[in-house]
Write an enzyme that holds these catalytic residues in place. Structure first.
Site, mmCIF file in Angstrom:
data_model
loop_
_atom_site.group_PDB
_atom_site.id
_atom_site.type_symbol
_atom_site.label_atom_id
_atom_site.label_comp_id
_atom_site.label_asym_id
_atom_site.label_seq_id
_atom_site.Cartn_x
_atom_site.Cartn_y
_atom_site.Cartn_z
ATOM 1 N N SER A 118 0.809 -1.182 -0.064
ATOM 2 C CA SER A 118 -0.045 -0.040 -0.046
ATOM 3 C C SER A 118 1.047 1.300 0.063
ATOM 4 O O SER A 118 2.201 1.046 0.447
ATOM 5 C CB SER A 118 -0.843 0.068 1.392
ATOM 6 O OG SER A 118 -1.550 1.125 1.520
ATOM 7 N N TYR A 123 -2.630 0.444 10.645
ATOM 8 C CA TYR A 123 -2.512 0.088 9.332
ATOM 9 C C TYR A 123 -1.085 0.234 8.837
ATOM 10 O O TYR A 123 -0.480 -0.384 7.882
ATOM 11 C CB TYR A 123 -3.713 0.696 8.619
ATOM 12 C CG TYR A 123 -3.675 0.396 7.018
ATOM 13 C CD1 TYR A 123 -4.033 -0.800 6.778
ATOM 14 C CD2 TYR A 123 -3.369 1.143 6.113
ATOM 15 C CE1 TYR A 123 -4.296 -1.181 5.560
ATOM 16 C CE2 TYR A 123 -3.388 0.724 4.749
ATOM 17 C CZ TYR A 123 -3.786 -0.394 4.439
ATOM 18 O OH TYR A 123 -4.058 -0.560 3.106
HETATM 19 N N1 NAD Z 1 -8.422 -0.286 -1.259
HETATM 20 C C1 NAD Z 1 -7.423 0.954 -1.120
HETATM 21 O O1 NAD Z 1 -7.254 1.935 -1.156
HETATM 22 C C2 NAD Z 1 -6.103 -0.009 -0.692
HETATM 23 C C3 NAD Z 1 -5.027 0.928 -1.140
HETATM 24 C C4 NAD Z 1 -3.528 -0.030 -0.938
HETATM 25 C C5 NAD Z 1 -3.627 -1.024 -0.449
HETATM 26 N N2 NAD Z 1 -4.822 -1.869 -0.284
HETATM 27 C C6 NAD Z 1 -4.554 -3.277 0.126
HETATM 28 O O2 NAD Z 1 -5.319 -4.202 -1.071
HETATM 29 C C7 NAD Z 1 -5.684 -5.288 -0.467
HETATM 30 C C8 NAD Z 1 -7.039 -5.628 -0.888
HETATM 31 O O3 NAD Z 1 -7.811 -4.735 -0.420
HETATM 32 P P1 NAD Z 1 -9.158 -4.015 -1.211
HETATM 33 O O4 NAD Z 1 -8.986 -2.642 -1.159
HETATM 34 O O5 NAD Z 1 -9.272 -4.858 -2.737
HETATM 35 O O6 NAD Z 1 -10.414 -4.485 -0.241
HETATM 36 P P2 NAD Z 1 -11.668 -5.435 -0.548
HETATM 37 O O7 NAD Z 1 -12.200 -5.688 0.846
HETATM 38 O O8 NAD Z 1 -12.351 -5.056 -1.520
HETATM 39 O O9 NAD Z 1 -10.873 -6.928 -0.854
HETATM 40 C C9 NAD Z 1 -10.321 -7.523 0.341
HETATM 41 C C10 NAD Z 1 -10.675 -9.185 0.272
HETATM 42 O O10 NAD Z 1 -10.291 -9.994 1.093
HETATM 43 C C11 NAD Z 1 -10.995 -10.778 2.102
HETATM 44 N N3 NAD Z 1 -10.560 -10.834 3.449
HETATM 45 C C12 NAD Z 1 -10.572 -9.995 4.252
HETATM 46 N N4 NAD Z 1 -10.013 -10.271 5.328
HETATM 47 C C13 NAD Z 1 -9.903 -11.656 5.197
HETATM 48 C C14 NAD Z 1 -9.451 -12.951 5.973
HETATM 49 N N5 NAD Z 1 -9.163 -12.711 7.230
HETATM 50 N N6 NAD Z 1 -9.210 -14.173 5.395
HETATM 51 C C15 NAD Z 1 -9.779 -14.352 4.091
HETATM 52 N N7 NAD Z 1 -10.270 -13.172 3.213
HETATM 53 C C16 NAD Z 1 -10.217 -11.997 3.877
HETATM 54 C C17 NAD Z 1 -12.505 -9.758 1.783
HETATM 55 O O11 NAD Z 1 -13.518 -10.671 2.216
HETATM 56 C C18 NAD Z 1 -12.429 -9.292 0.392
HETATM 57 O O12 NAD Z 1 -12.918 -10.138 -0.396
HETATM 58 C C19 NAD Z 1 -5.508 -5.178 1.257
HETATM 59 O O13 NAD Z 1 -4.091 -5.715 1.528
HETATM 60 C C20 NAD Z 1 -5.434 -3.639 1.285
HETATM 61 O O14 NAD Z 1 -4.571 -3.398 2.498
HETATM 62 C C21 NAD Z 1 -5.855 -1.195 -0.431
#
Ligand code: NAD
Length: 272
Positions: free
Chosen positions: A148, A161
């Site tokens: 991230s 975080y």
């Molecule tokens: N959205 C943002 O702005 C952003 C920015 C930088 C990094 N990220 C990172 O991207 C990654 C994905 O997040 P996203 O934004 O796509 O969110 P999201 O919630 O859309 O997708 C995450 C998925 O992971 C699953 N999940 C969560 N906890 C879990 C667990 N304990 N076991 C199994 N599955 C689990 C959720 O059900 C979901 O389907 C994360 O690591 C997040 O920190 C997100």
């Protein structure tokens, strides 16, 4: 010919955690479009069903929690059983702290929030890497971690975080060091992305969705917009394709609209 018009991952197999939503789902969709077969570990059964409905037998889904070692063992075993090999392991499932301010947390919520967030965002990645490594050694494959911009900068989350994503940067570097020359280890560091990223049960924010909060952030980003999950997916293809990233390990690829060059916001400080 595939949906993208290219077959960069033809014959390759990947496993994506949290592949049911957001960035993980975009990676699954793009990997399939590039000719790969994909295993997914996802805790939400409805998102798991949607993957099966949309991708048929090109995607196998294990419903489980990344905090549990047995979920990783089962998803790696299923991927190998069905698809026969593993070339790229994408550790991605994560949760957010909704910028909870450190001083307002207090000891009990620091402890409970730390356990929930670090067990998902850091331990989950370690357990996944541990389960996937023997198969990645066999294939000469690679580990890809969703970091991230919070792994590189402060201010995009709270202490829990931001510390967890800095820990992932350390994990990428240490594993790249230990596993060279056999397994490459790299990360993608997305900035603000319109997803359903959830918060923490320990802080009462489990049901929140990030896309309800970040829509107005575009003006703080040099490229002027908040990204969609698909904006990052090509970087995961690059890192899974040894023809194009075979000399890369220990790298973190920012995909954040230019946070490095945003400059300091103009602020007045007293009479200066
Ligand atoms: N959205 C943002 O702005 C952003 C920015 C930088 C990094 N990220 C990172 O991207 C990654 C994905 O997040 P996203 O934004 O796509 O969110 P999201 O919630 O859309 O997708 C995450 C998925 O992971 C699953 N999940 C969560 N906890 C879990 C667990 N304990 N076991 C199994 N599955 C689990 C959720 O059900 C979901 O389907 C994360 O690591 C997040 O920190 C997100």
């Amino acid at each position: 010919m595939t949906a993208t018009g290219t077959t960069r991952l033809d014959g390759r197999v990947a496993l994506v955690t949290g592949g049911g939503s957001g960035i993980g789902r975009a990676v699954v969709d793009r990997y399939v479009a590039e000719g790969a077969r994909v295993g997914v570990l996802e805790r939400d059964p409805r998102r798991a069903e949607a993957l099966t409905r949309d991708h048929g037998d090109r995607v196998t889904v294990e419903v489980g929690d990344v905090r549990a070692p047995e979920a990783h063992a089962a998803s790696v075993a299923r991927t190998l059983d069905v698809h026969g090999r593993l070339d790229a392991y994408v550790a991605n499932a994560g949760v957010y702290d909704y910028s909870a301010r450190f001083e307002e947390l207090g000891e009990d919520r620091i402890m409970a929030g730390f356990a929930e967030l670090f067990e998902t965002n850091v331990l989950g990645y370690m357990l996944g890497a541990n389960a996937a490594l023997p198969a990645l050694r066999d294939s000469g494959g690679s580990l890809i971690f969703t970091v991230s911009s919070s792994g590189l900068y402060a201010g995009g989350g709270g202490a829990l975080y931001v510390a967890s994503k800095h820990a992932v940067v350390g994990l990428v570097r240490q594993l790249a060091h230990e596993l060279a020359p056999d397994v490459r280890v790299n990360g993608v560091a997305p900035g603000a992305t319109l997803t359903a990223l959830g918060g923490l049960a320990a802080l009462g924010t489990a049901e929140r969705r990030l896309d309800a909060d970040v829509g107005g952030l575009g003006r703080h980003i040099p490229l002027g917009f908040v990204s969609e999950p698909a904006d990052h997916a090509g970087l995961y293809v690059l890192l899974a394709d040894p023809r194009d990233s075979g000399f890369m390990t220990g790298a973190i690829l920012p995909s954040d609209g230019g946070l490095e060059v945003r400059g300091a916001p103009r602020r007045s400080k007293g009479n200066r």
